[in-house]
Structures are given as C-alpha cells and as structure tokens.
Design a protein around this motif. Structure first.
Motif, PDB file in Angstrom:
ATOM      1  N   PRO A   1       4.427  -7.050 -73.069  1.00  0.00           N
ATOM      2  CA  PRO A   1       3.703  -7.161 -71.761  1.00  0.00           C
ATOM      3  C   PRO A   1       2.064  -7.650 -72.007  1.00  0.00           C
ATOM      4  CG  PRO A   1       4.197  -5.039 -72.471  1.00  0.00           C
ATOM      5  CD  PRO A   1       4.652  -5.695 -73.594  1.00  0.00           C
ATOM      6  N   GLU A   2       1.824  -8.785 -71.703  1.00  0.00           N
ATOM      7  CA  GLU A   2       0.415  -9.021 -71.571  1.00  0.00           C
ATOM      8  C   GLU A   2       0.031  -9.556 -70.245  1.00  0.00           C
ATOM      9  OE1 GLU A   2      -1.853  -9.165 -73.826  1.00  0.00           O
ATOM     10  OE2 GLU A   2      -0.705  -9.067 -75.774  1.00  0.00           O
ATOM     11  N   GLY A   3       0.951  -8.992 -69.177  1.00  0.00           N
ATOM     12  CA  GLY A   3       0.777  -9.127 -67.753  1.00  0.00           C
ATOM     13  C   GLY A   3       1.301 -10.423 -67.045  1.00  0.00           C
TER      14      GLY A   3
ATOM     15  N   PHE B   1       3.658 -17.909 -75.009  1.00  0.00           N
ATOM     16  CA  PHE B   1       4.162 -18.527 -73.923  1.00  0.00           C
ATOM     17  C   PHE B   1       4.287 -17.501 -72.690  1.00  0.00           C
ATOM     18  CE2 PHE B   1       6.422 -19.625 -77.864  1.00  0.00           C
ATOM     19  CZ  PHE B   1       6.362 -20.995 -77.538  1.00  0.00           C
ATOM     20  N   ARG B   2       3.651 -17.964 -71.679  1.00  0.00           N
ATOM     21  CA  ARG B   2       3.493 -17.250 -70.476  1.00  0.00           C
ATOM     22  C   ARG B   2       3.947 -18.085 -69.140  1.00  0.00           C
ATOM     23  NH1 ARG B   2      -1.995 -13.887 -71.882  1.00  0.00           N
ATOM     24  NH2 ARG B   2      -1.289 -13.412 -74.031  1.00  0.00           N
ATOM     25  N   ASP B   3       4.939 -17.477 -68.520  1.00  0.00           N
ATOM     26  CA  ASP B   3       5.358 -18.227 -67.281  1.00  0.00           C
ATOM     27  C   ASP B   3       4.711 -17.967 -66.180  1.00  0.00           C
ATOM     28  OD1 ASP B   3       6.997 -19.678 -65.502  1.00  0.00           O
ATOM     29  OD2 ASP B   3       8.823 -18.406 -65.736  1.00  0.00           O
TER      30      ASP B   3
ATOM     31  N   THR C   1      -2.071 -21.998 -77.764  1.00  0.00           N
ATOM     32  CA  THR C   1      -2.180 -21.565 -79.459  1.00  0.00           C
ATOM     33  C   THR C   1      -3.190 -20.545 -79.246  1.00  0.00           C
ATOM     34  OG1 THR C   1      -1.267 -23.789 -79.688  1.00  0.00           O
ATOM     35  CG2 THR C   1      -2.215 -22.392 -81.401  1.00  0.00           C
ATOM     36  N   GLN C   2      -2.741 -19.299 -79.957  1.00  0.00           N
ATOM     37  CA  GLN C   2      -3.928 -18.407 -80.223  1.00  0.00           C
ATOM     38  C   GLN C   2      -4.396 -18.302 -81.700  1.00  0.00           C
ATOM     39  OE1 GLN C   2      -2.510 -14.544 -78.830  1.00  0.00           O
ATOM     40  NE2 GLN C   2      -3.247 -14.785 -76.740  1.00  0.00           N
ATOM     41  N   ILE C   3      -5.292 -17.966 -81.811  1.00  0.00           N
ATOM     42  CA  ILE C   3      -5.946 -17.497 -83.508  1.00  0.00           C
ATOM     43  C   ILE C   3      -5.623 -16.055 -83.180  1.00  0.00           C
ATOM     44  CG2 ILE C   3      -7.768 -17.437 -84.949  1.00  0.00           C
ATOM     45  CD1 ILE C   3      -6.655 -20.407 -84.401  1.00  0.00           C
TER      46      ILE C   3
ATOM     47  N   HIS D   1      -6.593  -4.720 -70.544  1.00  0.00           N
ATOM     48  CA  HIS D   1      -6.145  -5.649 -71.311  1.00  0.00           C
ATOM     49  C   HIS D   1      -4.638  -5.531 -71.524  1.00  0.00           C
ATOM     50  CE1 HIS D   1     -10.442  -6.220 -72.299  1.00  0.00           C
ATOM     51  NE2 HIS D   1     -10.220  -7.285 -73.101  1.00  0.00           N
ATOM     52  N   HIS D   2      -4.289  -4.702 -72.282  1.00  0.00           N
ATOM     53  CA  HIS D   2      -2.912  -4.351 -72.323  1.00  0.00           C
ATOM     54  C   HIS D   2      -2.374  -2.961 -72.830  1.00  0.00           C
ATOM     55  CE1 HIS D   2      -3.423  -4.613 -76.696  1.00  0.00           C
ATOM     56  NE2 HIS D   2      -3.691  -5.867 -76.681  1.00  0.00           N
ATOM     57  N   PRO D   3      -1.142  -2.204 -72.500  1.00  0.00           N
ATOM     58  CA  PRO D   3      -0.991  -0.996 -72.748  1.00  0.00           C
ATOM     59  C   PRO D   3      -0.971  -0.545 -74.005  1.00  0.00           C
ATOM     60  CG  PRO D   3       0.845  -2.106 -71.791  1.00  0.00           C
ATOM     61  CD  PRO D   3      -0.154  -3.224 -72.258  1.00  0.00           C
TER      62      PRO D   3
ATOM     63  N   LEU E   1      -9.276  -2.266 -79.983  1.00  0.00           N
ATOM     64  CA  LEU E   1      -8.651  -1.072 -80.874  1.00  0.00           C
ATOM     65  C   LEU E   1      -7.201  -0.734 -80.263  1.00  0.00           C
ATOM     66  CD1 LEU E   1     -11.504   0.990 -82.450  1.00  0.00           C
ATOM     67  CD2 LEU E   1     -10.593  -0.970 -82.992  1.00  0.00           C
ATOM     68  N   ARG E   2      -6.339  -0.330 -81.045  1.00  0.00           N
ATOM     69  CA  ARG E   2      -5.259   0.077 -80.599  1.00  0.00           C
ATOM     70  C   ARG E   2      -4.907   1.631 -80.511  1.00  0.00           C
ATOM     71  NH1 ARG E   2      -5.464  -5.384 -79.578  1.00  0.00           N
ATOM     72  NH2 ARG E   2      -5.330  -6.499 -81.383  1.00  0.00           N
ATOM     73  N   ILE E   3      -3.867   2.042 -80.058  1.00  0.00           N
ATOM     74  CA  ILE E   3      -3.682   3.294 -80.102  1.00  0.00           C
ATOM     75  C   ILE E   3      -2.774   3.393 -81.062  1.00  0.00           C
ATOM     76  CG2 ILE E   3      -2.233   5.365 -78.776  1.00  0.00           C
ATOM     77  CD1 ILE E   3      -2.831   3.725 -76.305  1.00  0.00           C
TER      78      ILE E   3
ATOM     79  N   GLY F   1      -6.923  -2.449 -84.979  1.00  0.00           N
ATOM     80  CA  GLY F   1      -7.533  -3.262 -83.881  1.00  0.00           C
ATOM     81  C   GLY F   1      -7.536  -4.892 -84.288  1.00  0.00           C
ATOM     82  N   GLY F   2      -7.626  -5.566 -83.250  1.00  0.00           N
ATOM     83  CA  GLY F   2      -7.657  -7.019 -83.381  1.00  0.00           C
ATOM     84  C   GLY F   2      -8.091  -7.691 -82.265  1.00  0.00           C
ATOM     85  N   ILE F   3      -7.742  -9.009 -82.482  1.00  0.00           N
ATOM     86  CA  ILE F   3      -8.168 -10.002 -81.091  1.00  0.00           C
ATOM     87  C   ILE F   3      -7.499 -11.284 -81.312  1.00  0.00           C
ATOM     88  CG2 ILE F   3      -9.753 -11.124 -82.725  1.00  0.00           C
ATOM     89  CD1 ILE F   3     -11.917 -10.970 -80.339  1.00  0.00           C
ATOM     90  N   ALA F   4      -7.155 -11.959 -80.124  1.00  0.00           N
ATOM     91  CA  ALA F   4      -6.725 -13.286 -79.893  1.00  0.00           C
ATOM     92  C   ALA F   4      -7.822 -14.065 -79.376  1.00  0.00           C
ATOM     93  CB  ALA F   4      -5.354 -13.181 -79.065  1.00  0.00           C
ATOM     94  N   LEU F   5      -8.038 -15.247 -80.144  1.00  0.00           N
ATOM     95  CA  LEU F   5      -8.909 -16.256 -79.502  1.00  0.00           C
ATOM     96  C   LEU F   5      -7.839 -17.590 -79.267  1.00  0.00           C
ATOM     97  CD1 LEU F   5     -11.346 -16.742 -82.396  1.00  0.00           C
ATOM     98  CD2 LEU F   5     -11.582 -15.147 -80.432  1.00  0.00           C
TER      99      LEU F   5
END
Ligand code: ASP
Length: 588
Positions: free
Chosen positions: A179-181, A225-227, A239-241, A452-454, A492-494, A533-537
């Motif tokens: 899920p990214e929404g 991919f997001r519809d 495309t994400q980095i 952001h996301h769960p 950062l992630r849980i 933790g991380g990131i996407a560009l």
C-alpha cells in the motif's frame, strides 16, 4: 559518446571538424535535408552525434544520381573526403559548420515514406502525433539529449551508491499488494484461478525484508506501477531510485541522500550546496501553505489573527472565535487589477477548500479598495500594511478559517498568483521538509490514513499518544523538494512488530486482516529486524527538473498519454477470449 567503432562507418557525422580536412570518411545516417543548387546537391546527413553537410558533384556520377533520389529520413551510407566549405558559406551555428564532405560514392540502405513531421528542434507538432511516431520524435536532438541526460544521471546514481557500500538488488515485479495509497495493477495467471499478483507500487516491503536479511545498504532503479489518474508529472509506470539503510537515524539518511544528489546534479552542471535547508512540515505549511514549498519567491503567508482579535467583521470574528486564524498573502502588483479579475480569485479559493476570500487592494495611488473596507479600523488596516509590507499597487488576499484550511488555501493562491503575475522563479531550489504528522484524517472515509505509508515510525516520544491523540503524533519522515516538486520521500520504519500492529489498527487494519495482508512482514519484524529507514526518489521527475522539461513525458522514451494510452502500440488493448479463459477471467 557515439563513436564509429563496431559499425560500417569510419567517423560519425557530428565529430567532423576543420582538423579532419583531407581525411577520407565513411558515414552512415539519415537524410535530414536535401538541397539542389543548380548542378550541386547538398545533403545534411544526421546520426546521433549530429549533422554534417555532404556535397554531391555531378562529376561524382553514380553518387550524384543516387543523391537526386534521396528524400528526408532515407537511410544512407556515403564515402567521401572532408573539405573546407567555400569561403563565406561556413555555418558557425553548426558544430561541423566549417566543413563539408565531398562525396564520391553513396548507397541507399533504406528508403522512408514522408515522415509525419520534421525531425527538427522545437517543432510544434501535437504531442499525440509525436507519441504515435515516437521513434521519429526520438531522432530529434532535444529528445536524444533528454535520454542521454537520463542515462548519465542513472549511471551517476549507480556510481555514487556503489562508492557508499550499497548493493543494487532487484525485487519482484509480480508480488503482493504494497500500500502506497494508490490502486494496484493486478495480474492474473493461468496457474492460480481466482488469485492475482499485484505489480509493485514500490519495493517498500521487499527492501525492508532485505534489511532484515542483513543487506544493510540497498538501492535499486526500480520500476513502480500505480493505477491512478495521470498528470504532467505522473505516469502509470514510473522509475524510482529506491534506497534503504540499516542502523541509521533520519539525519543519516538525509546526509547520505544530500551527498549523493550533490554529485548527481553535476551531470546537469548544477552546483548544489549541502547541507540542504530543512523545514519542518509545520513550518512549511505555516509559511508557504504547502508541504512542497517553492521557495524561489517569497509571498509568505502571514498570520493576522492578532490584528483582527476584536474585528467587527463577522467572518473574521467567527473564524477566530472557533479557534481558527486569519492569514494573508501580499500578491504584490495585483492591486490595480479590475474588480472582476480579483473576484475571480474567489473561485480559486473555493476550489481549494475555502468558504470565501477577503481582499484589500491598494491602488497605484495608494487608495484602498475592498468590499470589507467598511469593517476595518484604521489600526487594523495599518497592521495589515505593516505585517504584509504593503506598497502601492499591492493586493492583500485574506482567508479566515481553521489553521489547516487557511494555510492550504493560501498555499494554492500563492502559486496561482505567482503564475498570474509572472513572478520570477529562477534557480535550482532544493530543500527538505521533515517531521510530517504520522497520520492524516480522511474526511470522506472518516478514518485515519498514513501520511507516508503504514510502515513509518512515529517519534519515539509520541508513541504513547497513538491511541489517545493520533493527530499530534509526528513521524521520522522527510521529503526532498526541488523547485516546488516533490522529488522524493522516505521515512524511518517501524521495526517492532507490536508497534506495527498498533499503527495498522489505527489505520483500520484489524489484527486478522493484518496477519492476512502483512503476516510475512510482522513475522520478519519478530525475527531480528534492525532499525532501518530509506527513501525513494522519483527518477523521471528528477530528470525532468534537471532537463528543464515541462513534463515527465519529455524524459521517458515511451511515455503514455494522460489517459494512460500508448498511441504507438495501441496499449491497453483487448485480449482474445482464449487468453481470458486461460487466466480464468470473464468480462462482465
Ligand atoms: N516506498 C516509499 C514510496 O514509494 C518511499 C520510502 O518510504 O522509501 O513513496
């Protein structure tokens, strides 16, 4: 750089210079233009490296006859000798403008029908036609340049990550919903009746699993991919980095990304000083009314609540009485607009969620014009002038509402007015927005959504407020913004399964559903998950900004239209009933 190795030519068109005069060459490429000059024929020959003028003399016999047949976009191979152009005919606007090739033999490798548009810079052809014939569009130097920049930026990312100990790891395309929404693209298979894969909205959960697997530093140039509805800066596939690190703080992620970006943007000759500026989410909203502020121009949001503390104007008093605010911007230079033009801004404010817009215009003669003038005391007006730094010719736009609505609406008006007033927005403006609220309230669905996301970690000291005061919980989160575009985001992630369950529960994912959807993650979190933790560009968006392009379609080789179609191949398309039967689907 294109060179002549591994090909049927000895040189490329774009490389020839005065130094090459006298050199015999074999060239191959496309006919860009042919000109008959009473007895002489000139052909501009183009390959990826550029264009060179080729001269065909009637004395060249066969070659001259061949040149007479040549048409734009024919594919040809020529042999000849590099010569100086006759004096006075040099073309300084061409890299090869000093020379021409005197052709001795020519061969047509392939003919072409008349192309649907000319292969030239800055053509006016509509975008759908260009997309329908994208392979011809790509021949244009500006499209090739965008693809080249894209390649260089990708290579640079790879190099910089490699230097910092990151592994590139591929994650599955056929997977389970992440899920990214957005809506998933789902994929049936003949082997699994009634069950579907989902294409990744991002590699989020896999990269977390890689951290649990001890990879510690991961990156991937990942297709996602997001519809969802498309815009100028959004495609169905993009495309994400994608990056993830273990044993790090949010500051560590920010520093690493800044260092990498600092190097990468050099590919576009940009010097980006680091460390980057940081705004908290609260600051960005307060000052710019946006969580992706374009700070290349001011027009700040100013809080006038105090000034109107005892206002007689019902709308202001009402908003303040209900715990709201009165905030404003100074749209400098719009004070002389006609009443109709200013009133039209009301609709912009309404569309952005306001109940209405108040305005005070200051004419060039410093006369005050405003439908609310009669409610304003001299003192209030003086405060407005002072706080907004009003000069003759300015226009104050005021919103009275809850703080969130006032910020958001003024943020929209600020951008709208910058556009209308042609405010100068030069430069390369990079910044971080950090510390987003963990959750945002979805008024339509009446439930909390993740900002952001769960999988985002709440501030440690806010965890105890999760159930009692969810709105006040902030998260370890950060977005990188360039020129008002959100170029990337991460958190950062849980890493504690119990905390993950609590957050999922607040998002309305009950224990059973959590086990069903994210059981594998919860299990992995209970088997030695390091803090990570991380990131996407957004790679397409970043290249778009670096290329100074207006749309991400300009920096994608085969983009889709705003309705998700590919005019070139005709995708999406129907499939045969046999194909449907094979994957156990029926069209209703
Ligand atoms: N998965 C997130 C996204 O696609 C980025 C991240 O949190 O790393 O937006």
């Amino acid at each position: 750089m294109l060179d002549a190795r591994y090909s049927i030519r000895s040189h490329t068109c774009g490389q020839l210079r005065a130094d090459d005069i006298g050199t015999p060459v074999v060239l191959a490429g496309w006919v860009a233009k042919r000109r008959d000059h009473g007895g002489l024929i000139f052909v501009d020959l183009r390959d990826r490296s550029g264009i060179v003028q080729c001269r065909f003399d009637p004395e060249a016999g066969e070659a001259f006859v061949t040149a007479e047949r040549m048409r734009p976009e024919w594919v040809v191979r020529i042999e000849g000798v590099v010569a100086h152009r006759p004096e006075g005919t040099e073309n300084p606007s061409m890299d090869t403008g000093e020379v021409e090739v005197e052709v001795s033999s020519a061969r047509v490798l392939n003919v072409s029908q008349t192309p649907p548009f000319e292969v030239e810079a800055g053509i006016e052809t509509d975008e759908t036609t260009r997309m329908r014939y994208r392979y011809i569009d790509i021949r244009r130097p500006e499209v090739l340049a965008a693809l080249e920049l894209r390649d260089r930026v990708a290579q640079r990312f790879r190099k910089e990550f490699e230097h910092r100990g990151f592994f590139e790891v591929e994650t599955p395309i056929l997977g389970k919903s992440t899920p990214e929404g957005a809506r998933d693209f789902i994929v049936p298979s003949h082997m699994t009746p009634g069950k579907f894969y989902a294409l990744p909205q991002s590699p989020q959960l896999f990269k977390q699993l890689l951290m649990i697997g001890g990879v510690e530093r991961y990156y991937q140039i990942a297709r996602c991919f997001r519809d969802e509805a498309l815009r100028a800066d959004r495609q169905l596939e993009f495309t994400q980095i994608d990056v993830e690190m273990s044993f790090c703080t949010a500051d560590d992620v920010l520093s690493m990304v800044e260092d990498v970006l600092h190097e990468v943007v050099k590919e576009a000759d940009i010097d980006m000083p680091v460390p980057l500026r940081r705004f908290t989410y609260a600051e960005a909203m307060e000052r710019y009314g946006s969580d992706r502020p374009d700070t290349r121009f001011d027009m700040h949001l100013v809080d006038l609540s105090q000034a109107f503390g005892s206002s007689e104007f019902r709308v202001f008093a009402g908003a303040l009485g209900a715990g709201g605010v009165v905030k404003a911007i100074n749209a400098s230079g719009a004070g002389g607009w006609s009443r109709g033009r200013i009133d039209a801004l009301n609709q912009v404010a309404l569309d952005a969620g306001a109940k209405g817009l108040a305005w005070i215009a200051f004419t060039a003669e410093d006369e005050v014009k405003s439908p609310i003038a009669k409610f304003l005391t001299d003192e209030e007006l003086a405060t407005v002038r002072r706080e907004l730094d009003i000069h003759p010719g300015d226009l104050a736009l005021l919103i009275a509402d809850s703080r969130d609505v006032a910020n958001e609406v003024l943020g929209v008006l600020r951008l709208h007015m910058a556009e209308e007033l042609d405010v100068e927005r030069e430069g390369f403006d990079v910044l971080w927005v950090v510390d987003f609220p963990l959750l945002k309230w979805d008024e339509e669905e009446k439930r909390w959504q993740a900002s952001h996301h769960p999988f985002t970690a709440p501030f440690e000291e806010h965890v105890e407020l999760l159930e009692t005061d969810p709105a006040s919980v902030l998260s370890y989160s950060y977005d990188v913004i360039i020129n008002g575009y959100e170029i990337g985001g991460g958190t950062l992630r849980i890493h504690d399964p119990e905390l993950q369950r609590r957050v999922l529960a607040i998002l309305g994912v009950k224990d059973e559903e959590a086990d069903d959807k994210f059981g594998f993650l919860l299990e992995a979190l209970s088997l030695g998950a390091p803090p990570h933790g991380g990131i996407a560009l957004g790679f397409d968006r970043l290249v778009m900004v670096l290329a100074g392009a207006r749309s991400i379609r300009d920096v994608i080789a085969f983009p889709k239209t705003s309705s998700g179609a590919d005019p070139l191949t005709g995708a999406p398309d129907e499939v045969s009933s046999k194909q449907l039967r094979d994957v156990h689907l029926k069209i209703d």
